[in-house]
Design an enzyme around this catalytic site. Structure first.
Site, PDB file in Angstrom:
ATOM      1  N   HIS A   1     -97.222  29.061 -39.901  1.00  0.00           N
ATOM      2  CA  HIS A   1     -96.559  28.193 -40.298  1.00  0.00           C
ATOM      3  C   HIS A   1     -95.225  28.740 -39.786  1.00  0.00           C
ATOM      4  O   HIS A   1     -94.510  28.853 -41.017  1.00  0.00           O
ATOM      5  CB  HIS A   1     -96.587  28.497 -41.547  1.00  0.00           C
ATOM      6  CG  HIS A   1     -98.015  27.938 -42.143  1.00  0.00           C
ATOM      7  ND1 HIS A   1     -98.376  26.250 -42.212  1.00  0.00           N
ATOM      8  CD2 HIS A   1     -98.857  28.371 -42.403  1.00  0.00           C
ATOM      9  CE1 HIS A   1     -99.583  26.245 -42.096  1.00  0.00           C
ATOM     10  NE2 HIS A   1     -99.942  27.295 -42.846  1.00  0.00           N
TER      11      HIS A   1
ATOM     12  N   GLU B   1     -92.763  26.501 -40.555  1.00  0.00           N
ATOM     13  CA  GLU B   1     -92.310  25.203 -41.220  1.00  0.00           C
ATOM     14  C   GLU B   1     -91.465  26.731 -42.594  1.00  0.00           C
ATOM     15  O   GLU B   1     -90.738  26.273 -43.138  1.00  0.00           O
ATOM     16  CB  GLU B   1     -92.915  24.815 -41.625  1.00  0.00           C
ATOM     17  CG  GLU B   1     -93.742  24.374 -42.096  1.00  0.00           C
ATOM     18  CD  GLU B   1     -95.530  25.007 -41.389  1.00  0.00           C
ATOM     19  OE1 GLU B   1     -95.547  25.070 -40.267  1.00  0.00           O
ATOM     20  OE2 GLU B   1     -96.381  24.150 -42.335  1.00  0.00           O
TER      21      GLU B   1
ATOM     22  N   CYS C   1    -101.934  24.787 -37.794  1.00  0.00           N
ATOM     23  CA  CYS C   1    -102.538  24.894 -38.917  1.00  0.00           C
ATOM     24  C   CYS C   1    -103.939  23.952 -39.157  1.00  0.00           C
ATOM     25  O   CYS C   1    -104.295  23.776 -38.186  1.00  0.00           O
ATOM     26  CB  CYS C   1    -102.223  25.432 -40.558  1.00  0.00           C
ATOM     27  SG  CYS C   1    -103.018  26.182 -41.441  1.00  0.00           S
TER      28      CYS C   1
END
Lengths: 229, 744
Positions: free
Chosen positions: A203, A205, A86
């Protein structure tokens, strides 16, 4: 695997990615403050998401000039793997570790939600847990994720297999509404030539636990552990 | 110090205090007389400004205080009720939840992006001031008629402002509500809520202690923005309100993010005695409140305040509402430790004064005393009004039999699902980062409340904001009761135990008896519901004078609520994701159409009494539903509210991508009332096996009835309608983007 996560003023997903790394490696990553020109040796350097320096000037432009990024560039040149997610993708692109630029989303608005990604190659440090062509579901959250590169650069990226992920429909097809931001060639993530640097807008994560957005992003971290431990 | 009693010096060019200047400061003549009595002399301009801000409706709650006292604020799990920056409740394991909702209505109408953004910034500061890390934001928005020429611009700006601030801060915006009604044409509502988590024994308060302790200013520099914002938001609007744009503050979420991290870093040390954010009325209210709560005095050297512009004067410094600033009382000798932290985060840090035992606020400007106000009387003798009020009579009940059935049932459902109040708000919440932190278990639109894991645990907080203003308008007491009950129900529907609420009271001009009557009625109803449901109020905010050119908004007591679920994996959403499930309706259905959305959208009528709220029934039905969720009997659950049963079912189908078929029972008095009526205390449950659920309901004295089954790709009511899910979804999802993308 020893990981280092950079922290800039305005970073805000450093905790998310540190937790993902910790869940997979059972080891807390080293958090590195932006002003530090040097830090402990690491097998992986992570540039996390957020709004470094408020995204003032241009996303990632100021962070790319920070002391810590000079060191990251030196280490990347020696082959130390770098993952930028990002805002981290924007930063390492601004720093010249990856080609292309990230422009404002086509619809000129911040967009948050799940997208589907086609893994373009399972042959890399970052993607070895996925099959080439596999579709994974992970979230995006950005206002400037619209990847662009000139025709010549794009041709080179495509020819050398440097496209890591593409936005797609749940069944893997392209051309529909799967591309959330207008990225050229539906590009969601790119490698450097040596596939030691990966930048991506989505993302992984935030997709490591089934109850919280699914677990499709976990493979990326598990793959890194396998490749780097 | 003897000089503290000296009259202050007048600054060069300081105007004389005339009745016109007093009136400009929003002080009524009798309030000014009260000021003169306290001061024993004419005030200086800065002193007048301080009284004006502290006695504004916004800061003093002078019209609402007598009523707010009627709300229950205590429970064994309440750590801190109203009166601090935010409310605090115990969530077990040594942890506390800190939360509050606050309005930023007037600024958001004048300058939607900055008004809404700084609303988010302000409420975030209220929460992290107390030592909590914010983990979720919500917002409740009310806009005017979509056809009004300003509405699109306001929606666009407000949503972008909330997104711009919350996203940059890295706090997920996980829930909220958005309504449209012509009553908000000239006065929109922007209510923002922040929820944070702290160690229960590490909560920070505003009460200053320790004579001589340093008073420290941190954060952004002070500029001229927002001067007299608190006074502005305490008066009615007129058409020239846009000339007040300079009184709207400008936010910088990047600086606030740094401030958050720096404050939490300092809070992890033992350096802080007291801390208060500079919100409404800036340095004035923060320094005043800290000293007043500690029964102390304070001396401030205003020339030491970090300034953004040259040529600023004491008046501007005391009344600026520049954002991203905090005032801290440090333990003696901790200044350097604190300074290092704030310098690391590249924030301003200045010791600007100290606490004294004088009980006075003494302001100095390059050594000269320019203000000298006794603190206790300004607080204890603040105006408090028991304003005259007239109750709102209960309107006549709408007889369901008098409302004809829709000619086309399918069209009626499509119409409801695409009406502005019920249409999907995905266009809004997709602009909010609702996933950051990785704890969002129930996302917007997937359940009745957002479900957010408490970081590092298995626990989750269920979060919602609710109000049905048309009910409150029709009968404030019922509407107040309903707002609290619906919030309680929405939390219950996820399986969580409702714990406490924050209330954001948005009303018109309290000097009108009928408006004061709405306020009184709503409070009365809310208090009853809070008591009956063990759902105390721990924080809140009052926003009055929400009128433009004498036209008031619908009375809107927004309820922000928090519940606790011990195991996040046990939470349920409202999505229907599989076929073959039995659909069970919990609660009593009379077919109440008065004030229903069906009556408004299908029949063009906004009349009748709102549905009555039987609090004992709410409690019984809700406790039953929660117990079945805990027993793992429930696959999905949705409370029935706007649009009634059929809309609730349609929402479950669209969210989960699975169809359903139901049947109107032969004994239903009126099909329309059964499908669209808004009787309270009801839930729709999807379960694998209806029999044990029905049996348990019977044993608990809860009305329950199997009404159909999930499956297929259509929503069908036998004999009345059948709609493909794709068509239903389009109707639901296309209205808002189409509206926003249409040329203005």
């Amino acid at each position: 695997m020893k990981a280092a996560v950079l922290v800039f003023p305005g970073s805000n997903r450093e905790g998310d990615i540190a937790r993902a790394i910790e869940l997979v490696t059972a080891r807390k990553p080293q958090m590195v403050w932006h002003g530090d020109g040097d830090f402990d040796a690491a097998d992986l350097i992570v540039v996390p998401g957020g709004f470094s320096y408020g995204d003032y000037l241009r996303c990632g432009a100021m962070a790319a000039q920070s002391p810590v990024m000079a060191e990251v560039k030196r280490r990347a040149a020696r082959g130390v793997p770098v993952l930028g997610v990002c805002n981290g993708f924007q930063i390492i692109t601004e720093a010249g570790l990856l080609p292309g630029v990230l422009m404002r989303n086509r619809q000129l608005k911040f967009i948050c939600g799940d997208v589907h990604l086609r893994v373009e190659t399972g042959q890399s440090l970052f993607t070895n847990r996925y099959q080439s062509g596999q579709v994974i579901r992970v979230p995006v959250a950005h206002a400037e994720g619209n990847y662009f590169a000139d025709a010549e650069t794009l041709r080179r990226l495509e020819d050398r297999g440097q496209v890591a992920f593409r936005y797609c429909a749940p069944d893997g097809t392209r051309g529909g509404t799967g591309n959330p931001n207008g990225s050229i060639n539906d590009i969601a993530g790119v490698f450097n030539e040596g596939k030691t640097v990966l930048g991506m807008m989505p993302h992984p994560e935030n997709a490591i636990e089934p109850l919280f957005g699914g677990g499709d992003g976990r493979g990326l971290f598990e793959g890194l552990v396998e490749a780097l431990s | 110090m003897s000089s503290e009693r000296n009259p202050p010096v007048k600054l060069p060019n300081e105007p004389a205090i005339t009745p016109a200047i007093v009136a400009e400061h929003g002080l009524a003549p009798d309030e000014y007389q009260r000021l003169l009595r306290i001061m024993g002399r004419d005030p200086t301009l800065v002193e007048l400004g301080i009284f004006s801000a502290m006695w504004s409706e916004h800061c003093s709650y002078k019209s609402s205080k007598v009523w707010l006292k009627k709300l229950p604020t205590e429970a064994p799990w309440v750590i801190q009720g109203p009166g601090e920056n935010a409310g605090v409740i115990d969530i077990g394991d040594g942890e506390a939840c800190v939360f509050k909702m606050e309005s930023h209505n007037h600024p958001s109408y004048i300058e939607p992006y900055q008004g809404a953004a700084t609303g988010v910034g302000g409420i975030l500061r209220d929460v992290f001031t107390m030592g909590a890390r914010p983990i979720a934001n919500l917002n409740a928005l009310r806009f005017g008629d979509p056809a009004h020429p300003k509405t699109r611009h306001l929606v666009s700006g407000v949503v972008a402002g909330i997104a711009g601030y919350g996203n940059c801060m890295g706090i997920p915006t996980v829930g909220g509500e958005t309504n449209f009604h012509a009553a908000y044409n000239g006065n929109i509502l922007v209510n923002a809520m922040t929820v944070g988590v702290a160690q229960a024994d590490r909560i920070f308060y505003a009460r200053a202690t320790g004579v001589g302790n340093p008073l420290v200013y941190v954060g952004s520099k002070t500029g001229r923005d927002g001067i007299h914002g608190a006074t502005m938001s305490s008066t009615e609007f007129s058409e020239d309100s846009e000339s007040k744009r300079p009184t709207v503050q400008v936010g910088d979420p990047f600086v606030e993010k740094l401030l958050l991290e720096a404050c939490l870093e300092l809070m992890a040390t033992d350096a802080i005695v007291a801390i208060q954010d500079m919100g409404a009325a800036g340095l004035t209210s923060s320094s005043f409140e800290m000293a007043a709560k500690g029964d102390l005095g304070v001396e401030v050297e205003l020339d030491r305040v970090p300034m953004r512009e040259t040529g600023m004067n004491p008046y501007e410094l005391m009344l600026s509402e520049s954002q991203e600033r905090m005032l801290i009382v440090l333990k003696p000798g901790r200044e350097e430790l604190a300074r290092k932290i704030f310098e690391k985060w590249e924030l301003d840090f200045a010791v600007i004064g100290r606490l004294t035992d004088s009980g006075r606020m003494v302001l100095r400007w390059h050594g000269d005393v320019v203000g000298n106000i006794p603190i206790p009387p300004l607080v204890t003798e603040a105006p408090m009004y028991k304003r005259p009020w007239t109750p709102t009579p209960l309107p006549a009940q709408v007889q369901s039999a008098s409302v004809s059935d829709p000619k086309d049932w399918k069209a009626s459902l499509l119409r409801l699902m695409s009406c502005p109040d019920l249409a999907s708000k995905a266009w809004i919440w997709k602009q909010y980062d609702h996933l950051i932190m990785g704890n969002t278990a129930i996302r917007p639109q997937d359940g009745d409340a957002a479900l957010v894991r408490v970081p590092g645990s298995q626990k989750a907080l269920a979060l919602t904001s609710d109000c049905t203003p048309r009910y409150v308008q029709a009968h404030p007491e019922t509407g107040g009761r309903q707002a609290v009950a619906e919030a309680w129900r929405n939390i219950t529907a996820t399986g969580a135990l409702p714990l406490a609420i924050t209330d954001n009271m948005n009303f018109g001009n309290p000097q009108k008896p009928e408006i004061m009557g709405q306020f009184a009625g709503a409070i009365t109803g809310m208090a009853e519901a809070c008591r009956a449901l063990d759902f105390p109020v721990v924080s809140g905010n009052v926003s009055l004078y929400n009128e433009t050119e004498g036209r008031p908004i619908l009375p809107t007591p927004t309820i922000g609520a928090v519940g606790l679920l011990q195991d996040v994996a046990r939470g349920v959403g409202a999505r229907l994701t599989q076929g073959g499930l039995a659909l069970v309706l919990i609660g009593r259905t009379t077919g109440w159409l008065g004030q229903s959305l069906a009556l408004r959208e299908l029949h063009g009528r906004e009349d009748g009494a709102p549905p009555p709220v039987d609090l004992a029934l709410e409690r019984r039905n809700g406790d039953f539903v929660r117990s079945r969720i805990a027993a793992r009997d429930v696959v999905a659950c949705h409370d029935l509210s706007d649009g009634g049963l059929l809309v609730a079912l349609a929402e479950m189908c669209v969210a989960g991508g699975t169809g359903a078929t139901i049947e109107v029972p032969p004994d239903a008095a009126m099909r329309q009332g059964w499908l669209y009526g808004e009787d309270q205390a009801r839930y729709l449950i999807a379960t694998r096996d209806a029999a044990p659920l029905l049996e348990a309901a019977h044993a608990a004295g809860v009305e329950a009835r199997r009404i159909g089954v999930s499956g297929g790709d259509t929503l069908a009511v036998r004999g009345l309608l059948e709609i493909g899910l794709a068509e239903l979804r389009s109707a639901h999802e296309e209205w808002l983007p189409a509206y926003m993308n249409a040329a203005a």
